[in-house]
Design an enzyme around this catalytic site. Structure first.
Site, PDB file in Angstrom:
ATOM      1  N   LYS A  10       0.842  -1.197   0.000  1.00 22.25           N
ATOM      2  CA  LYS A  10       0.000   0.000   0.000  1.00 22.25           C
ATOM      3  C   LYS A  10       0.876   1.245   0.000  1.00 22.25           C
ATOM      4  CE  LYS A  10      -3.863  -1.978   2.678  1.00 22.25           C
ATOM      5  NZ  LYS A  10      -4.898  -1.847   1.637  1.00 22.25           N
ATOM      6  N   GLU A  28      -6.057  -9.746   0.691  1.00 25.65           N
ATOM      7  CA  GLU A  28      -5.663 -10.846   1.576  1.00 25.65           C
ATOM      8  C   GLU A  28      -6.782 -11.296   2.497  1.00 25.65           C
ATOM      9  OE1 GLU A  28      -5.291  -7.762   2.345  1.00 25.65           O
ATOM     10  OE2 GLU A  28      -6.027  -7.757   4.396  1.00 25.65           O
ATOM     11  N   ARG A  80      -9.902 -11.911   1.997  1.00 27.62           N
ATOM     12  CA  ARG A  80     -10.723 -12.993   1.439  1.00 27.62           C
ATOM     13  C   ARG A  80      -9.993 -14.330   1.511  1.00 27.62           C
ATOM     14  NH1 ARG A  80     -11.156  -9.788  -4.143  1.00 27.62           N
ATOM     15  NH2 ARG A  80     -10.964  -8.113  -2.622  1.00 27.62           N
TER      16      ARG A  80
HETATM   17  N1  BES Z   1      -8.025  -4.063   4.400  1.00 20.58           N
HETATM   18  C1  BES Z   1      -8.201  -3.648   3.062  1.00 20.58           C
HETATM   19  C2  BES Z   1      -9.539  -2.909   2.847  1.00 20.58           C
HETATM   20  C3  BES Z   1      -9.680  -1.602   3.562  1.00 20.58           C
HETATM   21  C4  BES Z   1      -9.320  -0.416   2.953  1.00 20.58           C
HETATM   22  C5  BES Z   1     -10.220  -1.551   4.828  1.00 20.58           C
HETATM   23  C6  BES Z   1      -9.476   0.782   3.618  1.00 20.58           C
HETATM   24  C7  BES Z   1     -10.385  -0.352   5.494  1.00 20.58           C
HETATM   25  C8  BES Z   1     -10.001   0.823   4.886  1.00 20.58           C
HETATM   26  C9  BES Z   1      -8.157  -4.842   2.129  1.00 20.58           C
HETATM   27  O1  BES Z   1      -7.339  -5.874   2.542  1.00 20.58           O
HETATM   28  C10 BES Z   1      -7.639  -4.366   0.822  1.00 20.58           C
HETATM   29  O2  BES Z   1      -6.506  -3.973   0.776  1.00 20.58           O
HETATM   30  N2  BES Z   1      -8.492  -4.410  -0.198  1.00 20.58           N
HETATM   31  C11 BES Z   1      -8.109  -3.964  -1.491  1.00 20.58           C
HETATM   32  C12 BES Z   1      -8.591  -4.991  -2.489  1.00 20.58           C
HETATM   33  C13 BES Z   1      -8.029  -4.815  -3.861  1.00 20.58           C
HETATM   34  C14 BES Z   1      -6.535  -5.101  -3.860  1.00 20.58           C
HETATM   35  C15 BES Z   1      -8.741  -5.766  -4.788  1.00 20.58           C
HETATM   36  C16 BES Z   1      -8.795  -2.615  -1.725  1.00 20.58           C
HETATM   37  O3  BES Z   1      -9.909  -2.405  -1.249  1.00 20.58           O
HETATM   38  O4  BES Z   1      -8.178  -1.767  -2.353  1.00 20.58           O
HETATM   39 ZN    ZN Z   2      -6.983  -6.029   4.556  1.00 18.60          ZN
HETATM   40 MN    MN Z   3      -5.345  -5.606   1.896  1.00 22.81          MN
END
Ligand code: BES
Ligand code: ZN
Ligand code: MN
Length: 496
Positions: free
Chosen positions: A274, A346, A348
């Site tokens: 990220k 991750e 899922r």
């Molecule tokens: N934990 C994140 C989702 C999230 C984002 C929770 C912001 C709370 C605040 C999750 O693991 C994630 O990174 N999801 C990605 C999925 C994508 C790579 C398909 C996302 O939402 O960008």
């Molecule tokens: Zn996450």
């Molecule tokens: Mn994530």
């Protein structure tokens, strides 16, 4: 903070909270206070913008002859709209106003409620619940705070037309608040303190309440074939764990209801890392697991007459020389293979194995999972609703009704074969991302591939787990969203 209930009589002195309805009409107690103070309340009201609307408040310091050192006048709006949730919010707002005055103890006289939808001792009990919920504060790491800056309130006495009934109604509510507080504590802890092992230990502390707790380590999970969950945790120095909790408060023959939580104690994204801005928020990527633990605490605390299973998949998602790579193919406990195209999708992967394990071992009558799963759900629904995905209309309706009753709202989102197809790939049974379109839905479709034909719901709580602003019963920080909703779901449908 301590909550007590007493008769609806004027105290000798100290801090008091009184109420007015819309148009500023004072409650019986407020009239009595005004009289005792030679009309000081009425004069203040006339000289202010206080209208008695919901949320209006007026704080008077030592008015009149100084009998009461603080008088808080709270607007309750239209008495006919004054229900359980309004009572909770009134209690929360009263507590916040009192903390602002520096009072340590206070008496809350909420007698307007007798004109409204809830009478008797219920309004007072719920006002107490709201005050308690608002009193939460995560301040264990603030070692230098001046005492004057800290909230001062220690005890609140709530006047009730039926104090005995209020005490009785408050008992289970207090246990629910205990569960909410545990969830808030867990999501507030930073990731250097709270990681899979220490989160699992927090779950193990529920043994004290009669919850049966098992903690599976990586060897045990490898034995079970949980390649999806283990792949996420393999880049971390912290060992992954699976926390399994059982509350057996129902008959021996009753199939349990099961709750499954995503417990990513920190989500860097892994190799698909990220960006730096806001990454600290990913300490609360274990919010789903936090709710499951807090819910089990609430159910056990109030000795719910149900059988409930709580499972949390606990991992830390880190980049390292041993981390999972984009393109890796893992085999889940279900036997299905997954091409991991983005290591940041991750949650899922963790839930895939946690869900399969739960249905395989416990044969529950239903499964509800919670996860801070997608950023896309925040774009879609903001923080007003969590996303609800379900293969079962009855379960979905029950969850929405439970959420509405406690003020934690769920908005139903669609599932369908077309979305499911977005997960197909040439080299494995599925990939872990479905593309830019409908990101929250394809994440839910992914989970559904690990649920057999049984009632199941997925709550995407990414938008509701943390808040940056104070609300009446939810101070800023971890919200505990989901504990009340699912406690209510159980209470209304799966007890007795
Ligand atoms: N934990 C994140 C989702 C999230 C984002 C929770 C912001 C709370 C605040 C999750 O693991 C994630 O990174 N999801 C990605 C999925 C994508 C790579 C398909 C996302 O939402 O960008
Ligand atoms: Zn996450
Ligand atoms: Mn994530």
């Amino acid at each position: 903070m301590k909550i007590r209930f007493d008769d609806l009589t004027l105290p000798e002195g100290g801090a008091i909270v009184i109420t007015a309805a819309k148009d500023g009409s004072l409650s019986g107690s407020a009239v009595a206070v005004d009289k005792a103070l030679d009309g000081a309340v009425g004069r203040a009201l006339a000289a202010s913008r206080f209208k008695g609307n919901v949320g209006d408040q007026l704080v008077l310091h030592s008015p009149g002859d100084g009998k009461f050192d603080r008088v808080v006048l709270l607007g309750l709006g239209n008495p006919k709209d004054f229900g359980v949730l309004a009572a909770q919010k009134a209690g929360g707002r009263a507590l916040a106003a009192l903390n602002g005055t520096g009072a340590k103890t206070a008496t809350l006289l909420l007698d307007l409620a007798k004109n409204a939808e809830i009478g008797g001792g219920d309004a007072a009990a719920h006002a107490g619940f709201g005050a308690l919920l608002r009193s939460y504060r995560f301040d264990k790491y603030r070692t230098k705070e001046e005492p004057e800056q800290k909230p001062t309130m220690r005890r609140i006495v709530i006047g009730s037309p039926n104090a005995a009934a209020s005490r009785k109604a408050f008992k289970p509510l207090e246990k629910v608040a205990g569960g909410v507080f545990m969830t808030r504590d867990l999501v507030s802890e930073p990731a250097n303190i709270l990681y899979p092992e220490t989160l699992a230990e927090q779950g193990a502390a529920l043994r004290e309440l009669g919850v049966e707790v098992e903690i599976l380590d990586e060897d045990a999970m490898r034995e079970l074939g949980m390649g999806a969950l283990l792949g996420v945790g393999q880049g971390s120095k912290r060992e992954s764990k699976l926390l399994v909790m059982q509350w057996k408060g129902g008959g021996a023959t009753k199939d349990p209801v099961a709750f499954v939580g995503k417990g990513v104690t920190f989500d860097t994204g892994g190799i698909s890392i990220k960006s730096a801005a806001g990454m600290e928020d990913m300490k609360w990527d274990m919010g789903g697991a936090g709710v499951v633990v807090g819910l089990m605490k609430a159910l056990a605390g109030r000795k719910a007459k149900c059988n409930a299973v709580g499972v949390a998949g606990l991992v830390e998602n880190m980049p390292s020389g041993n981390a999972q790579r984009p393109g890796d193919i893992v085999t889940s406990m279900s036997g299905q293979t997954i091409e991991v195209l983005n290591t940041d999708a991750e949650g899922r992967l963790v839930l895939a194995d946690a869900l399969w394990y739960t249905q395989d071992r416990f044969k529950p009558q239903l499964m509800v999972n919670l996860a801070t799963l997608t950023g896309a759900i925040i774009i879609a629904l903001g923080s007003e609703n969590c996303g609800l995905f379900s293969n079962n209309d009855e379960l979905a309706e029950r969850i929405m009704a439970a959420g509405k009753a406690v003020g934690e709202h769920a908005w139903r989102m669609p599932l369908g074969d077309g979305y499911d197809k977005q997960l197909n790939t040439d080299v494995a049974d599925m990939k872990n991302i479905g593309g830019r379109e409908a990101g929250s839905i394809t994440a839910a479709q992914f989970l559904q591939r690990f649920v057999n034909d049984m009632p199941w719901a997925h709550l995407d709580i990414a938008g509701v787990t943390w808040t940056k602003k104070n609300a009446a019963t939810v101070p800023k920080g971890g919200t505990g969203f989901g504990v009340q909703m699912l406690n209510r779901l159980v209470e209304e449908n799966y007890e007795g």
